[in-house]
Design an enzyme around this catalytic site. Structure first.
Site, PDB file in Angstrom:
ATOM      1  N   LYS A   1       0.856  -1.184   0.000  1.00 58.36           N
ATOM      2  CA  LYS A   1       0.000   0.000   0.000  1.00 58.36           C
ATOM      3  C   LYS A   1       0.897   1.241   0.000  1.00 58.36           C
ATOM      4  CE  LYS A   1      -4.317   1.212   2.310  1.00 58.36           C
ATOM      5  NZ  LYS A   1      -5.026   1.096   3.591  1.00 58.36           N
TER       6      LYS A   1
HETATM    7  C1  E4P Z   1      -8.109   2.445   3.357  1.00 58.62           C
HETATM    8  O1  E4P Z   1      -7.563   1.464   2.982  1.00 58.62           O
HETATM    9  C2  E4P Z   1      -8.045   2.999   4.716  1.00 58.62           C
HETATM   10  O2  E4P Z   1      -7.435   2.049   5.566  1.00 58.62           O
HETATM   11  C3  E4P Z   1      -9.369   3.288   5.322  1.00 58.62           C
HETATM   12  O3  E4P Z   1     -10.435   2.843   4.549  1.00 58.62           O
HETATM   13  C4  E4P Z   1      -9.515   4.613   5.941  1.00 58.62           C
HETATM   14  O4  E4P Z   1     -10.775   4.705   6.541  1.00 58.62           O
HETATM   15  P1  E4P Z   1     -11.162   5.820   7.609  1.00 58.62           P
HETATM   16  O5  E4P Z   1     -11.424   7.087   6.876  1.00 58.62           O
HETATM   17  O6  E4P Z   1     -12.418   5.284   8.243  1.00 58.62           O
HETATM   18  O7  E4P Z   1     -10.013   5.935   8.564  1.00 58.62           O
END
Ligand code: E4P
Length: 218
Positions: A87
């Site tokens: 990622k």
């Molecule tokens: C994406 O991969 C992130 O980990 C995540 O969806 C972020 O979500 P949040 O806005 O609820 O922290």
């Protein structure tokens, strides 16, 4: 539509896996910190533990923000398990690293995407997944679902194979709307997945069926 769970909690991952509908996991540094996972070795062990629970892709986020650092971290992460997807944040060196990884068959998830232009760039660099954060856009009074729609249109126009991973999903309606638009994947908390189960008429209907059965069966 693939269902990923957005957590580093082994308990929640196991519960979603046991439900039989889980296709993968996404994590991020905040989610790892929430579980108290710190230190390089602990982090790596935790990713391996996640990979043992699920069969699908597990996104592991790099901390570096420079090209060399992202590449070094990503190459370390993919050695942990075939399920690992690197990622990478949507920054200039991140795009360069995604291109580098894609040329070497290393799968990537381009994260922190908030515009269609960013998603176009990620696809051109060869990202496996692009993660538009719909909940965080909604939080600032911007339509997150409209972004998913725009990216779908752009990717379909040109046949980009990058999968749209709707991220920052907060509730079941986000999942449903993403499914209608044609997001390839959604990642959300266990609560949003379990909320899809719920309907008061299901609960009332089941209670009545069981009560009627009991009347004639003691
Ligand atoms: C994406 O991969 C992130 O980990 C995540 O969806 C972020 O979500 P949040 O806005 O609820 O922290």
């Amino acid at each position: 539509m693939k269902f990923f769970i957005d957590t580093a909690s082994l308990k929640d991952i196991q519960e979603a896996q046991d439900l039989g509908v889980l296709d993968g996991v996404t994590t991020n540094p905040s989610l790892m910190a929430k579980e108290g996972i710190g230190g390089d070795e602990n982090v790596k062990k935790h990713y391996q533990a996640i990979c043992e629970i699920v069969d699908g892709d597990v996104s592991a986020e790099v901390i570096s923000t420079d090209f060399e650092g992202i590449v070094r971290e990503g190459e370390e992460l993919v050695k942990l398990d075939d399920q690992i997807v690197v990622k990478v944040p949507m920054i200039k060196d991140g795009i360069k690293a995604i291109k580098y990884f894609s040329e070497r068959g290393i799968r990537t998830n381009c994260t922190l995407v908030f515009s269609a232009g960013q998603a176009l760039l990620a696809a051109k660099a060869g990202a496996t997944y692009v993660s538009p954060f719909i909940g965080r856009l909604d939080d600032i009074s911007t339509d997150g679902l409209q972004l998913i729609q725009d990216i779908r249109l752009i990717y379909d126009n040109y046949g980009f194979t990058t999968e749209i991973l709707a991220a920052s999903v907060r509730h079941p309606m986000h999942i449903l709307e993403c499914a209608k638009i044609g997001a390839d994947v959604m990642t959300g908390p266990l609560s949003a997945i379990l909320a899809l189960l719920k309907h008061p008429l299901t609960d009332n209907g089941l209670a009545k069926f069981l009560a009627d059965h009991a009347k004639v069966n003691g």
